[in-house]
Design an enzyme around this catalytic site. Structure first.
Site, PDB file in Angstrom:
ATOM      1  N   HIS A  17      18.953   0.116 -11.503  1.00 15.01           N
ATOM      2  CA  HIS A  17      20.041  -0.202 -10.581  1.00 15.01           C
ATOM      3  C   HIS A  17      20.214  -1.704 -10.422  1.00 15.01           C
ATOM      4  O   HIS A  17      19.240  -2.463 -10.402  1.00 15.01           O
ATOM      5  CB  HIS A  17      19.708   0.416  -9.208  1.00 15.01           C
ATOM      6  CG  HIS A  17      20.856   0.459  -8.261  1.00 15.01           C
ATOM      7  ND1 HIS A  17      20.678   0.514  -6.887  1.00 15.01           N
ATOM      8  CD2 HIS A  17      22.195   0.462  -8.454  1.00 15.01           C
ATOM      9  CE1 HIS A  17      21.855   0.571  -6.300  1.00 15.01           C
ATOM     10  NE2 HIS A  17      22.797   0.527  -7.229  1.00 15.01           N
ATOM     11  N   HIS A  24      14.450  -6.484  -3.394  1.00  7.68           N
ATOM     12  CA  HIS A  24      15.348  -6.575  -4.542  1.00  7.68           C
ATOM     13  C   HIS A  24      16.709  -7.003  -3.988  1.00  7.68           C
ATOM     14  O   HIS A  24      17.420  -6.201  -3.387  1.00  7.68           O
ATOM     15  CB  HIS A  24      15.440  -5.227  -5.264  1.00  7.68           C
ATOM     16  CG  HIS A  24      14.112  -4.703  -5.716  1.00  7.68           C
ATOM     17  ND1 HIS A  24      13.752  -3.375  -5.619  1.00  7.68           N
ATOM     18  CD2 HIS A  24      13.041  -5.337  -6.248  1.00  7.68           C
ATOM     19  CE1 HIS A  24      12.535  -3.203  -6.088  1.00  7.68           C
ATOM     20  NE2 HIS A  24      12.079  -4.395  -6.472  1.00  7.68           N
ATOM     21  N   GLU A  55      18.029  -4.821  -0.958  1.00  7.13           N
ATOM     22  CA  GLU A  55      17.134  -3.729  -0.581  1.00  7.13           C
ATOM     23  C   GLU A  55      15.720  -4.256  -0.302  1.00  7.13           C
ATOM     24  O   GLU A  55      15.068  -4.806  -1.187  1.00  7.13           O
ATOM     25  CB  GLU A  55      17.068  -2.683  -1.697  1.00  7.13           C
ATOM     26  CG  GLU A  55      18.422  -2.137  -2.121  1.00  7.13           C
ATOM     27  CD  GLU A  55      18.318  -1.183  -3.303  1.00  7.13           C
ATOM     28  OE1 GLU A  55      17.196  -0.785  -3.656  1.00  7.13           O
ATOM     29  OE2 GLU A  55      19.366  -0.857  -3.899  1.00  7.13           O
ATOM     30  N   HIS A  93      20.747  12.266 -10.044  1.00  6.44           N
ATOM     31  CA  HIS A  93      20.007  11.767  -8.885  1.00  6.44           C
ATOM     32  C   HIS A  93      21.009  11.225  -7.874  1.00  6.44           C
ATOM     33  O   HIS A  93      21.808  10.345  -8.199  1.00  6.44           O
ATOM     34  CB  HIS A  93      19.047  10.658  -9.339  1.00  6.44           C
ATOM     35  CG  HIS A  93      18.095  10.189  -8.284  1.00  6.44           C
ATOM     36  ND1 HIS A  93      18.486   9.462  -7.178  1.00  6.44           N
ATOM     37  CD2 HIS A  93      16.758  10.357  -8.142  1.00  6.44           C
ATOM     38  CE1 HIS A  93      17.435   9.190  -6.428  1.00  6.44           C
ATOM     39  NE2 HIS A  93      16.374   9.721  -6.995  1.00  6.44           N
ATOM     40  N   HIS A 121      16.404  -3.537 -10.754  1.00 10.41           N
ATOM     41  CA  HIS A 121      15.175  -2.883 -10.316  1.00 10.41           C
ATOM     42  C   HIS A 121      15.218  -1.424 -10.725  1.00 10.41           C
ATOM     43  O   HIS A 121      16.255  -0.918 -11.172  1.00 10.41           O
ATOM     44  CB  HIS A 121      14.986  -3.013  -8.802  1.00 10.41           C
ATOM     45  CG  HIS A 121      16.147  -2.504  -8.002  1.00 10.41           C
ATOM     46  ND1 HIS A 121      17.293  -3.246  -7.791  1.00 10.41           N
ATOM     47  CD2 HIS A 121      16.362  -1.315  -7.373  1.00 10.41           C
ATOM     48  CE1 HIS A 121      18.151  -2.545  -7.063  1.00 10.41           C
ATOM     49  NE2 HIS A 121      17.617  -1.366  -6.797  1.00 10.41           N
TER      50      HIS A 121
END
Length: 458
Positions: free
Chosen positions: A338, A368, A344, A295, A374
């Site tokens: 992460h 976050h 974020e 990803h 998260h």
């Protein structure tokens, strides 16, 4: 209103030096400030950077207007004052909180509320006085601004409407911005917000001491992501005549002040320059994605960035998660778990976000912060690994999520932490994640590799 919408014309390009005239011949030829301007207009410059900023970064525009913007009564503190706007974040107005935070969509009020009264700060960092930092606001409104205009002296506004279109009149012209589009109103421009659909809700990012720019493409090459030609600047349009008791609302150091004048600030007959409001349709974004395994990092979906002096580190990035194909093989396709040195803030314009099966709703938000863990919720994780043998290419459709990402650590406003729309059960979406660890599941290859490493160390 509908007749106005049909009249709208735009100029394409990002960072261009534009020229626009509502009346042919209104722009001076050969110089910026002649002794007498065409049509008896006043010449006025608006500077978005210092005079001596490097030419490649210098931003300014010349406006040719019926009356100059200096023609107003003294500013006075707005009455009633606005209690939920912040531009200098400290313990008096905000708190630090490393917990994962999520808010449900706030309802549009029943009482008459325009954009100014419906705007409120969620979080931010830094100070508009020190020209470094950012703020993230949200707004809910149900009526247009009447006989008034707003001016943000603190920084640039990036509008992200979520429900209901916004009609923005600026000194350079008019912008119609729909959900799925964004608009940037640079620091210092006067603008007014009307609501063609009666109600509107959305997000606003504000940056201090910087301006948004397109991200470098690096090895992607010359094309991709947000194309410069898809950004649209307004064309000159003006109002003339007396407007008794017209009010300018100025945000200055996070406080609101008002001044009276007898004319519309949208009296600019012609203008030229590269410091201008603009809009962009997010559906025109050209996303990039992995085509084999793993990803990719979300930075590959950056639409705009406001950089710091440190290369590759943003004061604020605006990143989107648009419709796209997912084709990676033997890969966990939703966003990975992460912990990030950046903070974020996420919003959802429409549809569903791929990492949250439930609870993250259009018009809602999540935060976050720096190094706060998260990732996908339990339902998303279990559903994804259950499809391990049926991972055919699939297309994400009907969705548009976004993220404001910053290197600064945000403080969260008291009212945001005390809001009835704060989801106190957000953490529950991860509590159901269970251990799938099983030594029996190790294949022979992994066992052999482990034994070889053990033997070598002995």
């Amino acid at each position: 209103m509908e007749e106005k919408l049909e009249e709208l014309k735009y100029q394409p390009g990002f960072g261009n030096h534009f020229s626009s005239e509502a009346i042919p011949g209104a722009l001076p030829r050969d110089q910026n400030s002649p002794l007498v301007c065409p049509l008896g207009l006043y010449a006025e410059q608006i500077s978005g950077t210092s005079f001596t900023s490097p030419r490649k970064l210098n931003q300014r525009s010349w406006l040719y207007r019926i009356k100059p913007s200096v023609t107003h009564e003294p500013f006075k503190p707005r009455v009633p004052s606005h209690k939920r706007l912040v531009s200098e974040f400290d313990s008096s107005n905000s708190r630090t909180n490393p917990t994962q935070l999520r808010w449900r969509p706030e309802d549009v009020p029943d009482s008459p509320t325009d954009f100014v009264d419906g705007l409120y700060t969620i979080c931010g960092a830094g100070s508009s006085f020190l020209r470094h930092g950012f703020a993230i606001h949200m707004y809910t409104a149900n009526k247009g601004m009447k006989d008034s205009a707003f001016c943000n002296a603190d920084g640039d506004f990036l509008f992200v409407p979520q429900a209901g279109r916004v009609w923005i009149e600026t000194e350079c012209g008019r912008l119609l911005v729909s959900p799925g589009e964004i608009a940037v109103i640079p620091q210092g421009f006067r603008f007014s917000v009307d609501l063609p659909d009666g109600k509107s809700r959305g997000y606003v990012a504000e940056i201090y001491g910087a301006h948004f720019q397109l991200p470098d493409l690096g090895p992607i090459g010359a094309n991709g992501l947000a194309a410069p030609r898809d950004f649209l600047a307004p064309t000159a349009w003006f109002e003339e005549g007396l407007r008794p008791d017209y009010t300018i609302v100025q945000k200055f150091g996070g406080e609101l002040f008002t001044a009276k004048q007898d004319f519309s600030p949208f009296n600019v007959v012609a203008w030229h320059g590269n410091y201008v409001p603009y809009k962009y349709d997010l559906h025109k974004f050209c996303p990039y994605n992995t085509v084999l395994v793993d990803h990719g990092d979300p930075s590959v979906n950056t639409v705009l960035t406001a950089p710091t002096d440190k290369p590759g580190v943003a004061l604020l990035d605006f990143v989107i998660f648009p419709p796209r194909w997912l084709v990676a093989e033997h890969t966990f396709r939703p966003p990975y778990y992460h912990r990030n040195c950046m903070s974020e803030f996420m919003g959802l314009i429409y549809g569903a976000y791929e990492a949250k099966a439930d609870g993250f709703l259009p018009g809602g938000a999540s935060l976050h912060s720096c190094m706060t863990p998260h990732g996908p919720d339990t339902t998303t994780y279990e559903a994804t690994i259950a499809r391990v043998k049926a991972m055919a290419p699939s297309k994400l459709t009907g969705t548009m999520a976004f993220m404001f990402e910053s290197a600064l650590i945000p403080r969260v406003c008291h009212w945001a932490l005390e809001s009835p729309f704060l989801d106190h059960d957000y953490y529950q979406c991860w509590i159901g994640l269970k251990s799938h660890f099983a030594r029996i599941g190790l294949n022979e290859t992994n066992v052999e590799q482990t034994e070889k490493k053990t033997g070598a160390s002995e």
